[in-house]
Design a protein around this motif. Structure first.
Motif, PDB file in Angstrom:
ATOM      1  N   ILE A  25       0.849  -1.192   0.000  1.00 17.01           N
ATOM      2  CA  ILE A  25       0.000   0.000   0.000  1.00 17.01           C
ATOM      3  C   ILE A  25       0.888   1.247   0.000  1.00 17.01           C
ATOM      4  N   LYS A  69      -1.669   4.612   3.597  1.00 19.92           N
ATOM      5  CA  LYS A  69      -2.244   5.378   2.485  1.00 19.92           C
ATOM      6  C   LYS A  69      -1.765   6.827   2.518  1.00 19.92           C
ATOM      7  N   ARG A  72       1.766   6.892   1.384  1.00 22.35           N
ATOM      8  CA  ARG A  72       1.804   6.695  -0.067  1.00 22.35           C
ATOM      9  C   ARG A  72       1.555   8.015  -0.794  1.00 22.35           C
TER      10      ARG A  72
END
Length: 172
Positions: A25, A69, A72
């Protein structure tokens, strides 16, 4: 290929699956790729890893998934960074190895193109001169044709006038 395991999941396997999925992820990779990697490391099928993640483990790692997330979004993809480094390295090596040859070829090509342009400009100049000469000849031909038409018309008119006088003389 080894036989896929069908026994129960252990906590260290759950933890390893979670680490792999969270890493993917963060790296902007897909969960399917993560399940594939986990399946190889755990000796289970991709489907089993995906099912275990979605049915059990994901619920336990909600905050970690959100953090991954966010990470990321803030950092570039590791694969992209690696690819960018590889591309820039290849470009640098290519420039160092081939640039002198390419530069020489470009210079030679540019010189050839310059000479072609000069030749074409000379041809255009010559053609313009020829065109001006032809225009002058055409004007001269037009004048001559106009004079010829006028002389012929006068000649015909004079002959017609003579015939009229000749008939008039005969009538009197």
């Amino acid at each position: 290929m080894q036989e896929a395991r069908k026994d129960g999941w252990k906590s260290d396997e759950d933890h390893l699956l979670a680490e792999i999925v969270l890493r993917h992820i963060r790296e902007k990779s897909s969960q399917l790729v993560a399940f594939n990697e986990a399946a190889q490391q755990l000796g289970r099928t991709e489907s089993a890893c995906g099912f275990r993640w979605n049915s059990q483990i994901r619920k336990q790692y909600v905050t970690e998934v959100e953090a991954a997330k966010q990470e990321r979004k803030q950092s570039p993809n590791a694969k992209q960074v690696t690819q960018q480094i590889k591309v820039s390295t290849i470009l640098e090596e290519t420039e160092q190895e081939y640039m002198p040859d390419y530069m020489e070829q470009i210079i030679v090509l540019a010189d050839k193109q310059k000479q072609l342009i000069i030749n074409m400009a000379n041809q255009i100049s010559n053609l313009k001169e020829q065109l001006q000469q032809k225009d002058a000849e055409l004007e001269e031909l037009k004048k001559n044709a106009q004079q010829n038409i006028t002389e012929e018309t006068l000649k015909e008119d004079f002959e017609t006038l003579l015939q009229i006088f000749h008939r008039a003389k005969q009538l009197t």
